[in-house]
Design a protein around this motif. Sequence first.
Motif, PDB file in Angstrom:
ATOM      1  N   ARG A  61       0.821  -1.210   0.000  1.00 29.88           N
ATOM      2  CA  ARG A  61       0.000   0.000   0.000  1.00 29.88           C
ATOM      3  C   ARG A  61       0.854   1.259   0.000  1.00 29.88           C
ATOM      4  O   ARG A  61       0.533   2.255  -0.646  1.00 29.88           O
ATOM      5  CB  ARG A  61      -0.926  -0.021   1.222  1.00 29.88           C
ATOM      6  CG  ARG A  61      -1.959   1.091   1.236  1.00 29.88           C
ATOM      7  CD  ARG A  61      -2.955   0.864   2.351  1.00 29.88           C
ATOM      8  NE  ARG A  61      -3.728  -0.358   2.104  1.00 29.88           N
ATOM      9  CZ  ARG A  61      -4.503  -0.927   3.011  1.00 29.88           C
ATOM     10  NH1 ARG A  61      -4.593  -0.404   4.225  1.00 29.88           N
ATOM     11  NH2 ARG A  61      -5.184  -2.016   2.728  1.00 29.88           N
ATOM     12  N   PHE A  64       2.034   2.730  -3.349  1.00 33.50           N
ATOM     13  CA  PHE A  64       1.103   3.601  -4.074  1.00 33.50           C
ATOM     14  C   PHE A  64       0.770   4.866  -3.284  1.00 33.50           C
ATOM     15  O   PHE A  64       0.467   5.900  -3.874  1.00 33.50           O
ATOM     16  CB  PHE A  64      -0.184   2.824  -4.381  1.00 33.50           C
ATOM     17  CG  PHE A  64       0.058   1.582  -5.190  1.00 33.50           C
ATOM     18  CD1 PHE A  64       0.315   1.661  -6.553  1.00 33.50           C
ATOM     19  CD2 PHE A  64       0.085   0.330  -4.589  1.00 33.50           C
ATOM     20  CE1 PHE A  64       0.564   0.520  -7.304  1.00 33.50           C
ATOM     21  CE2 PHE A  64       0.328  -0.815  -5.333  1.00 33.50           C
ATOM     22  CZ  PHE A  64       0.567  -0.711  -6.687  1.00 33.50           C
ATOM     23  N   ARG A  65       0.861   4.763  -1.967  1.00 34.28           N
ATOM     24  CA  ARG A  65       0.550   5.930  -1.142  1.00 34.28           C
ATOM     25  C   ARG A  65       1.740   6.878  -1.037  1.00 34.28           C
ATOM     26  O   ARG A  65       1.580   8.097  -1.018  1.00 34.28           O
ATOM     27  CB  ARG A  65       0.138   5.470   0.261  1.00 34.28           C
ATOM     28  CG  ARG A  65      -0.527   6.554   1.090  1.00 34.28           C
ATOM     29  CD  ARG A  65      -1.190   5.964   2.326  1.00 34.28           C
ATOM     30  NE  ARG A  65      -0.215   5.547   3.333  1.00 34.28           N
ATOM     31  CZ  ARG A  65       0.282   6.373   4.257  1.00 34.28           C
ATOM     32  NH1 ARG A  65      -0.067   7.647   4.281  1.00 34.28           N
ATOM     33  NH2 ARG A  65       1.136   5.918   5.151  1.00 34.28           N
ATOM     34  N   PRO A  67       4.975   6.594  -3.100  1.00 38.40           N
ATOM     35  CA  PRO A  67       5.912   5.980  -4.056  1.00 38.40           C
ATOM     36  C   PRO A  67       7.320   6.565  -4.001  1.00 38.40           C
ATOM     37  O   PRO A  67       8.297   5.841  -4.168  1.00 38.40           O
ATOM     38  CB  PRO A  67       5.248   6.239  -5.416  1.00 38.40           C
ATOM     39  CG  PRO A  67       4.324   7.390  -5.180  1.00 38.40           C
ATOM     40  CD  PRO A  67       3.847   7.248  -3.780  1.00 38.40           C
ATOM     41  N   SER A 130       7.582  -2.141   2.904  1.00 38.89           N
ATOM     42  CA  SER A 130       7.392  -1.926   1.462  1.00 38.89           C
ATOM     43  C   SER A 130       8.722  -1.891   0.723  1.00 38.89           C
ATOM     44  O   SER A 130       8.860  -2.452  -0.367  1.00 38.89           O
ATOM     45  CB  SER A 130       6.625  -0.617   1.217  1.00 38.89           C
ATOM     46  OG  SER A 130       5.297  -0.727   1.679  1.00 38.89           O
TER      47      SER A 130
END
Length: 311
Positions: A61, A64-65, A67, A130
């Motif tokens: 997540r 995309f939140r 990058p 991430s």
Amino acid sequence: MSSIAKVSKFVGGTFSVWVIVFACLGFFWPAIFLPLKGYISVFLGIVMFGMGLTLSSDDFREVFRRPLDVLIGVVGHYVIMPLLAFALALALKLPPEIAVGVILVGCCPSGTSSNVMALLAKGDVALGVSIASVSTLIAPLATPTLISLLAGRWMPIDSGALIKDILMVVIFPIILGVVVKALFKKQAEASVQVLPLVSTLAIVIIVAIVVGGSKAKIVESGLLIFAVVILHNGLGYLLGYLFAKLFRMNYSKRKAVLFETGMQNSGLGAALASAHFSPIAAVPSAIFSVWHNISGSLLATWFARRTEKEQ
């Protein structure tokens, strides 16, 4: 919590101790572990399968939140550690096999325990997870490419074979773990409780095999390799932190990037070195596996006691 889950949690929480114990076992009683040499990739595959079982959409997540933050962490990891390894190999005039081994571990994705260290240090764990996930998924391209560019000075590199091995021992088991989790969610969630035990056992056996198989070379060059590993790891932490600070990341993010930069998937390094190079080339990865968990734990504890004002 079941007894096996309690044991698993304890073993996972004392990972550094078990790595040291098995490294010593491999050194003093190599005959116990040498018959398992052909199974190094299998043990690493087990660790990666476990990683796949724990992955979720939440782990990506942040990609995309945020990058840019993830990109900074991944780029920092794949620029700082490989170039540091290359610079140390040149500056210290390392023998070819050791130089390749140091560069190999420097080109691996983020370490499997880096997220734990970020948590202990009160860093941005979501960002760290991430960065580690993305660095692992792009490893089949990034790691062989960097090894070819940097280690080719010392010996010929078969990039195709490296790509194939990384796909087989890293990406395929992760995908299999994700699929199993999707198909058998309840059972997968239950099995996660014993993953720390299984993963720890797999990694420490890899370390013991590598140390046992290179005992003579460790006696001959162990101090040199250990010094290089400490420098590589320590400078990786420092430059990772400064790299994040350069992009004006806050204190919590800097700590996450620091651990994702300085800690390597040394199990992958040991597996690749054992399969494609000489036994001594796997020793930097084995020592790195021991040392970065010790240094990471100490650094995380130190960070946890500091506030942003004390940075």
